[in-house]
Write a protein that holds these residues in place. Structure first.
Motif, short mmCIF file in Angstrom:
data_model
loop_
_atom_site.label_atom_id
_atom_site.label_comp_id
_atom_site.label_asym_id
_atom_site.label_seq_id
_atom_site.Cartn_x
_atom_site.Cartn_y
_atom_site.Cartn_z
N SER A 37 0.47 -4.65 9.79
CA SER A 37 1.35 -5.81 9.97
C SER A 37 0.71 -7.12 9.52
O SER A 37 1.40 -8.11 9.30
N TRP A 38 -0.59 -7.17 9.36
CA TRP A 38 -1.30 -8.38 8.95
C TRP A 38 -1.34 -8.54 7.43
O TRP A 38 -1.88 -9.51 6.92
N VAL A 39 -0.76 -7.57 6.70
CA VAL A 39 -0.71 -7.64 5.24
C VAL A 39 0.76 -7.72 4.82
O VAL A 39 1.54 -6.81 5.09
N ALA A 40 1.14 -8.82 4.17
CA ALA A 40 2.52 -9.00 3.73
C ALA A 40 2.85 -8.03 2.60
O ALA A 40 1.97 -7.62 1.84
N ASP A 41 4.12 -7.65 2.50
CA ASP A 41 4.56 -6.71 1.47
C ASP A 41 4.27 -7.19 0.05
O ASP A 41 4.03 -6.40 -0.84
N ASP A 42 4.28 -8.52 -0.15
CA ASP A 42 4.05 -9.07 -1.49
C ASP A 42 2.66 -9.66 -1.66
O ASP A 42 2.39 -10.37 -2.61
N GLU A 43 1.78 -9.34 -0.75
CA GLU A 43 0.43 -9.88 -0.79
C GLU A 43 -0.42 -9.19 -1.87
O GLU A 43 -0.37 -7.96 -2.01
N PRO A 44 -1.22 -9.95 -2.61
CA PRO A 44 -2.07 -9.31 -3.62
C PRO A 44 -3.19 -8.50 -2.98
O PRO A 44 -3.82 -8.94 -2.01
N VAL A 45 -3.40 -7.33 -3.53
CA VAL A 45 -4.47 -6.45 -3.08
C VAL A 45 -5.15 -5.84 -4.30
O VAL A 45 -4.59 -5.84 -5.39
N ILE A 46 -6.34 -5.33 -4.10
CA ILE A 46 -6.97 -4.47 -5.10
C ILE A 46 -6.77 -3.05 -4.60
O ILE A 46 -7.10 -2.73 -3.46
N GLY A 47 -6.18 -2.22 -5.43
CA GLY A 47 -5.87 -0.86 -5.04
C GLY A 47 -6.78 0.15 -5.71
O GLY A 47 -7.18 -0.03 -6.86
N VAL A 49 -7.06 4.50 -6.02
CA VAL A 49 -6.51 5.82 -5.73
C VAL A 49 -7.47 6.86 -6.30
O VAL A 49 -7.78 6.83 -7.50
N ILE A 50 -7.93 7.76 -5.46
CA ILE A 50 -8.81 8.85 -5.88
C ILE A 50 -8.30 10.13 -5.24
O ILE A 50 -8.14 10.19 -4.01
N GLY A 51 -8.02 11.12 -6.05
CA GLY A 51 -7.56 12.40 -5.54
C GLY A 51 -6.31 12.30 -4.70
O GLY A 51 -6.14 13.04 -3.73
N GLY A 52 -5.42 11.36 -5.03
CA GLY A 52 -4.18 11.19 -4.30
C GLY A 52 -4.29 10.35 -3.04
O GLY A 52 -3.30 10.05 -2.40
N GLU A 53 -5.49 9.93 -2.66
CA GLU A 53 -5.67 9.05 -1.50
C GLU A 53 -5.76 7.62 -1.98
O GLU A 53 -6.55 7.29 -2.87
N ALA A 54 -4.92 6.76 -1.39
CA ALA A 54 -4.84 5.36 -1.81
C ALA A 54 -5.42 4.43 -0.76
O ALA A 54 -5.27 4.66 0.45
N ARG A 55 -6.06 3.38 -1.23
CA ARG A 55 -6.59 2.33 -0.36
C ARG A 55 -6.18 0.99 -0.95
O ARG A 55 -6.09 0.83 -2.16
N ALA A 56 -5.95 0.02 -0.08
CA ALA A 56 -5.62 -1.34 -0.51
C ALA A 56 -6.57 -2.31 0.17
O ALA A 56 -6.78 -2.23 1.39
N TYR A 57 -7.13 -3.20 -0.61
CA TYR A 57 -8.08 -4.20 -0.12
C TYR A 57 -7.47 -5.58 -0.36
O TYR A 57 -7.43 -6.05 -1.50
N PRO A 58 -6.96 -6.25 0.70
CA PRO A 58 -6.31 -7.55 0.52
C PRO A 58 -7.30 -8.58 -0.05
O PRO A 58 -8.46 -8.66 0.38
N THR A 59 -6.83 -9.37 -1.01
CA THR A 59 -7.72 -10.35 -1.62
C THR A 59 -8.15 -11.41 -0.62
O THR A 59 -9.26 -11.94 -0.74
N TRP A 60 -7.32 -11.74 0.39
CA TRP A 60 -7.74 -12.74 1.37
C TRP A 60 -8.95 -12.23 2.16
O TRP A 60 -9.83 -13.01 2.53
N LEU A 61 -9.03 -10.93 2.39
CA LEU A 61 -10.19 -10.37 3.08
C LEU A 61 -11.41 -10.38 2.16
O LEU A 61 -12.52 -10.71 2.59
#
Length: 81
Positions: A37-47, A49-61
């Protein structure tokens, strides 16, 4: 070594922060996107994906840490900002 008098091409070198002042994130924890909930739907992230597992790293963090050391399965990697 760096000193207050260090110069490059005659210009003084100025440091904003001391060495290692911005800690990397090691062993980050994650939640499903629907619970982030602390990450907005339109917030920029660095994504990543390895082996079908996805991670998102918010740029504000990343603004406050600049590096995340992480792993997916046996693949280790660093996210930098």
């Amino acid at each position: 070594p760096w000193t207050e008098q260090t110069r490059i091409d005659g210009d003084p070198v100025v440091r904003g922060l001391p060495k290692d002042a911005i800690p990397a994130i090691d062993q980050p924890t994650f939640v499903p996107a629907a619970r982030a909930s602390w990450v907005a739907d339109d917030e920029p992230v660095i994504g990543v994906v390895i082996g079908g597992e996805a991670r998102a790293y918010p740029t504000w963090l990343l603004n406050g840490h600049e590096i995340v050391n992480d792993a997916i399965g046996t693949k280790t990697f660093a996210v930098t900002w």
